[in-house]
Design a protein around this motif. Structure first.
Motif, PDB file in Angstrom:
ATOM      1  N   UNK B 194       0.834  -1.208   0.000  1.00 39.37           N
ATOM      2  CA  UNK B 194       0.000   0.000   0.000  1.00 39.37           C
ATOM      3  C   UNK B 194       0.871   1.262   0.000  1.00 39.37           C
ATOM      4  N   UNK B 195       2.027   1.197   0.683  1.00 38.45           N
ATOM      5  CA  UNK B 195       2.838   2.418   0.787  1.00 38.45           C
ATOM      6  C   UNK B 195       4.220   2.315   0.166  1.00 38.45           C
ATOM      7  N   UNK B 196       4.645   1.112  -0.237  1.00 37.10           N
ATOM      8  CA  UNK B 196       6.050   0.949  -0.667  1.00 37.10           C
ATOM      9  C   UNK B 196       6.397   1.827  -1.867  1.00 37.10           C
ATOM     10  N   UNK B 197       5.464   2.013  -2.768  1.00 37.76           N
ATOM     11  CA  UNK B 197       5.771   2.802  -3.961  1.00 37.76           C
ATOM     12  C   UNK B 197       5.946   4.274  -3.599  1.00 37.76           C
ATOM     13  N   UNK B 198       5.025   4.796  -2.790  1.00 37.96           N
ATOM     14  CA  UNK B 198       5.111   6.199  -2.406  1.00 37.96           C
ATOM     15  C   UNK B 198       6.302   6.478  -1.492  1.00 37.96           C
ATOM     16  N   UNK B 199       6.580   5.572  -0.580  1.00 44.94           N
ATOM     17  CA  UNK B 199       7.597   5.814   0.438  1.00 44.94           C
ATOM     18  C   UNK B 199       9.006   5.466  -0.044  1.00 44.94           C
ATOM     19  N   UNK B 200       9.133   4.350  -0.757  1.00 49.94           N
ATOM     20  CA  UNK B 200      10.468   3.875  -1.148  1.00 49.94           C
ATOM     21  C   UNK B 200      10.708   3.877  -2.652  1.00 49.94           C
ATOM     22  N   UNK B 201       9.668   4.183  -3.439  1.00 46.96           N
ATOM     23  CA  UNK B 201       9.804   4.032  -4.891  1.00 46.96           C
ATOM     24  C   UNK B 201       9.884   2.571  -5.307  1.00 46.96           C
ATOM     25  N   UNK B 202       9.342   1.700  -4.489  1.00 50.91           N
ATOM     26  CA  UNK B 202       9.345   0.255  -4.803  1.00 50.91           C
ATOM     27  C   UNK B 202       7.924  -0.167  -5.177  1.00 50.91           C
ATOM     28  N   UNK B 203       7.728  -0.572  -6.442  1.00 46.24           N
ATOM     29  CA  UNK B 203       6.371  -0.897  -6.912  1.00 46.24           C
ATOM     30  C   UNK B 203       5.853  -2.203  -6.295  1.00 46.24           C
ATOM     31  N   UNK B 204       4.537  -2.400  -6.318  1.00 45.36           N
ATOM     32  CA  UNK B 204       3.930  -3.581  -5.676  1.00 45.36           C
ATOM     33  C   UNK B 204       4.579  -4.898  -6.096  1.00 45.36           C
ATOM     34  N   UNK B 205       4.933  -4.995  -7.379  1.00 46.87           N
ATOM     35  CA  UNK B 205       5.481  -6.263  -7.871  1.00 46.87           C
ATOM     36  C   UNK B 205       6.885  -6.525  -7.333  1.00 46.87           C
ATOM     37  N   UNK B 206       7.484  -5.545  -6.639  1.00 40.53           N
ATOM     38  CA  UNK B 206       8.787  -5.756  -6.033  1.00 40.53           C
ATOM     39  C   UNK B 206       8.709  -5.810  -4.497  1.00 40.53           C
ATOM     40  N   UNK B 207       7.518  -6.086  -4.017  1.00 44.69           N
ATOM     41  CA  UNK B 207       7.342  -6.313  -2.586  1.00 44.69           C
ATOM     42  C   UNK B 207       7.063  -7.798  -2.367  1.00 44.69           C
ATOM     43  N   UNK B 208       7.970  -8.468  -1.673  1.00 43.62           N
ATOM     44  CA  UNK B 208       7.801  -9.872  -1.307  1.00 43.62           C
ATOM     45  C   UNK B 208       7.530  -9.892   0.181  1.00 43.62           C
ATOM     46  N   UNK B 209       6.404 -10.466   0.576  1.00 42.44           N
ATOM     47  CA  UNK B 209       6.085 -10.482   1.999  1.00 42.44           C
ATOM     48  C   UNK B 209       5.356 -11.748   2.359  1.00 42.44           C
ATOM     49  N   UNK B 210       4.868 -11.776   3.576  1.00 36.86           N
ATOM     50  CA  UNK B 210       4.044 -12.908   3.978  1.00 36.86           C
ATOM     51  C   UNK B 210       2.739 -12.841   3.193  1.00 36.86           C
ATOM     52  N   UNK B 211       2.394 -13.973   2.573  1.00 35.32           N
ATOM     53  CA  UNK B 211       1.297 -13.996   1.613  1.00 35.32           C
ATOM     54  C   UNK B 211       0.134 -14.816   2.148  1.00 35.32           C
ATOM     55  N   UNK B 212      -1.029 -14.192   2.203  1.00 38.66           N
ATOM     56  CA  UNK B 212      -2.265 -14.922   2.455  1.00 38.66           C
ATOM     57  C   UNK B 212      -2.941 -15.207   1.129  1.00 38.66           C
ATOM     58  N   UNK B 213      -3.676 -16.304   1.070  1.00 43.68           N
ATOM     59  CA  UNK B 213      -4.384 -16.652  -0.169  1.00 43.68           C
ATOM     60  C   UNK B 213      -5.473 -15.623  -0.462  1.00 43.68           C
ATOM     61  N   UNK B 214      -5.808 -15.467  -1.731  1.00 45.64           N
ATOM     62  CA  UNK B 214      -7.018 -14.740  -2.100  1.00 45.64           C
ATOM     63  C   UNK B 214      -7.920 -15.710  -2.854  1.00 45.64           C
ATOM     64  N   UNK B 215      -9.193 -15.380  -2.928  1.00 46.00           N
ATOM     65  CA  UNK B 215     -10.144 -16.234  -3.639  1.00 46.00           C
ATOM     66  C   UNK B 215     -10.885 -15.392  -4.662  1.00 46.00           C
ATOM     67  N   UNK B 216     -10.859 -15.847  -5.906  1.00 47.07           N
ATOM     68  CA  UNK B 216     -11.513 -15.135  -6.990  1.00 47.07           C
ATOM     69  C   UNK B 216     -13.004 -15.447  -6.979  1.00 47.07           C
ATOM     70  N   UNK B 217     -13.817 -14.410  -7.063  1.00 45.87           N
ATOM     71  CA  UNK B 217     -15.261 -14.614  -7.108  1.00 45.87           C
ATOM     72  C   UNK B 217     -15.928 -13.383  -7.695  1.00 45.87           C
ATOM     73  N   UNK B 218     -17.213 -13.197  -7.390  1.00 47.01           N
ATOM     74  CA  UNK B 218     -17.976 -12.103  -7.984  1.00 47.01           C
ATOM     75  C   UNK B 218     -18.770 -11.383  -6.911  1.00 47.01           C
ATOM     76  N   UNK B 219     -18.891 -10.068  -7.055  1.00 42.08           N
ATOM     77  CA  UNK B 219     -19.721  -9.341  -6.101  1.00 42.08           C
ATOM     78  C   UNK B 219     -21.190  -9.392  -6.545  1.00 42.08           C
ATOM     79  N   UNK B 220     -22.052  -8.694  -5.807  1.00 41.71           N
ATOM     80  CA  UNK B 220     -23.495  -8.775  -6.101  1.00 41.71           C
ATOM     81  C   UNK B 220     -23.831  -8.283  -7.498  1.00 41.71           C
ATOM     82  N   UNK B 221     -23.015  -7.358  -7.997  1.00 41.21           N
ATOM     83  CA  UNK B 221     -23.270  -6.824  -9.337  1.00 41.21           C
ATOM     84  C   UNK B 221     -22.648  -7.712 -10.418  1.00 41.21           C
TER      85      UNK B 221
END
Lengths: 340, 340
Positions: B194-221
């Motif tokens: 959320x802040x690495x790009x603004x604070x360090x100039x490090x884009x999201x794809x260059x942040x390696x961290x502890x990873x929780x799974x996500x699940x792909x689905x659909x909202x009500x719309x």
């Protein structure tokens, strides 16, 4: 302030001139004029022209490409599956007790008809046995050796030459316009990384694939070693593609390219973002120069369900652009004649 | 051939001139002269000077940085833990039955002494409840809002200002020399992004961290949505750091920076590669300007074991360079006076 900013500013102007000059030559010479080519060019212009309402800042320019069947030939069998089958003798050599156990027994028999009847479960056993248990360095060396020597059955060429020239042009065109190009494949991430940089100019960190766990430990000399484990962390296919994109990239792509039902969610997820989005689906309808399958008929039995008509109907519904290999591509491979 | 190559060649020459001019100014002005600063500068020169026996091709230039305690303050509590504690009232608001259940009851009481006694297991329950169950977009918006308003207890500043100026200089210096800079953190990958790009100039794809799974689905719309799941995919700490580096980057770093026992394997793995390798360990020994803990004493009880003397002994043994905050850094923060 030193002289540096003015030199850099001059340099930026010259670069802009250079890029404008480049834009006047056709960036996609292997494509016939038509809706597919037009969609690509218009997307790039809309998202990279300063002041355009659809302008995308450089750091957000992400394009994702399925690999098998989108960037190179996947028929009649995924090259990684061929690799795994070819590795079985070496695996059995190391563990002779496997020679009498299925599915290894069938693979060793060399009976192609019997092999074609192996179940998905059998296939997973073969993948697990041939893709884990070694260090990541050993795996890389083995895969590299195989890629250097293996030949496909139809063109008798290394698999790494069976890439689609028009898609290589799209990769370069996007990169020349500030896009980071990623592979997002159901294939093994470590396997595709072995050749992606040499073949596509895509570095290992931009290959998202099916991920097996590794385990950190030490070899006999006490040196750190990462060992490939038979444990699946991410099945990067279907819904796993947007999940993998989030994990590995953390941004929604602006453009995505696929060719099978396994790419459906990636295309849908890409297209659902705000602003300009390009989703493209490659139809294999060229039995002469490559293969015709899916709605274009000639679908091998092993792939029923992977290219249903419904997928192509969805393209119309969702605004994905279908690329027809037969009509949209002037040339298919770099080696198939034509002017280079 | 068009005019383009010659323009680009000219441009490259001008850029080279510009970069040489830049190299003559001190790239690390917040560092005192000493072995730490010398090690960084010598490493960069050795790996980026064409013809040097330790030259590293640009595409292989990878540098990894631990985040908490290496790039910004981690004491007295990791900022992400503060975030999770701050989120508890909102979570209980949505699920009122939690108000009477531990550890939520204790957190809601606001009793800091009782909270300090919560077990690791309690903490995991709080992390799971506050970091999952929402879409990745909702999570990003919540974290952003918190980062904009939360203040640390000592300096009364946003956490994003508690970055170490000398380390920001190292990030910039490495990037100016063709290195891709990555964060490799035990913290949550989505949180740091959320802040690495603004604070360090490090884009999201260059942040390696502890990873929780996500699940792909659909909202009500019917729109695609990725939901954060309470399922751990990668614990990016200790041995998980080289494992995460392999998964997310696929190359061994040339340089790595850490400060705690959780960085041991990353430093060891980096240093064990061929050619020039830089491994650096930051020692917090500056109670006045920041904190003193670990071998420098003053270690808070909650962190016993995280900075053992043995880690610093290993630095000597393995050739890691220790950065002593007190002596090596002219300034610690951008806001702490000094000349900018």
């Amino acid at each position: 302030m030193s002289k540096r900013p003015s030199i850099l500013a001059l340099c930026a102007s010259l670069l802009a001139v250079g890029l404008r000059a480049a834009a006047q030559t056709d960036p996609l010479p292997s494509w016939n004029d038509g809706p597919a080519k037009k969609a690509i060019v218009e997307f790039v212009q809309a998202t990279t022209t300063q002041g355009s309402p659809k302008f995308v800042p450089p750091e957000e320019r992400i394009a994702t490409f399925d690999q098998d069947g989108t960037l190179w030939v996947e028929d009649p069998m995924y090259s990684q599956v061929v690799y795994c089958l070819d590795r079985v003798p070496a695996v059995v050599n190391a563990k002779p007790e496997l020679a009498k156990v299925e599915p290894f027994k069938t693979v060793l028999s060399g009976n192609r008809e019997a092999m074609a009847k192996l179940s998905m479960n059998d296939l997973f056993k073969i993948l697990a046995a041939t893709l884990s248990g070694m260090s990541v360095d050993e795996f890389r060396a083995e895969a590299r050796k195989w890629l250097d020597t293996a030949r496909d059955t139809r063109w008798k060429r290394p698999y790494t030459e069976l890439t689609y020239l028009p898609m290589l042009e799209v990769l370069k065109y996007l990169r020349a316009n500030g896009y980071k190009t990623y592979i997002v494949t159901g294939g093994g991430q470590d396997f595709v990384r072995v050749y992606a940089e040499g073949v596509y100019g895509i570095p290992p960190e931009q290959v998202v694939g099916t991920v097996g766990a590794t385990k950190y430990g030490y070899d006999k000399a006490g040196k750190p070693v990462l060992t490939k484990e038979p444990k699946l962390l991410l099945n990067d296919d279907n819904a796993g593609k947007p999940e993998g994109i989030h994990m590995m990239i953390g941004r929604r792509p602006s453009a995505a390219f696929g060719n099978s039902i396994g790419d459906r969610q990636m295309l849908e997820y890409t297209k659902a973002g705000d602003g300009a989005r390009l989703a493209m689906l490659l139809l294999h309808d060229d039995a002469e120069r490559e293969y015709a399958y899916g709605p274009a008929r000639g679908l091998p039995n092993t792939k029923v369900g992977t290219f249903p008509q419904a997928l192509y109907d969805e393209a119309t519904k969702q605004g994905w652009v279908v690329i027809g290999m037969k009509n949209d591509w002037k040339r298919v491979f770099a080696f198939d004649g034509g002017h280079s």
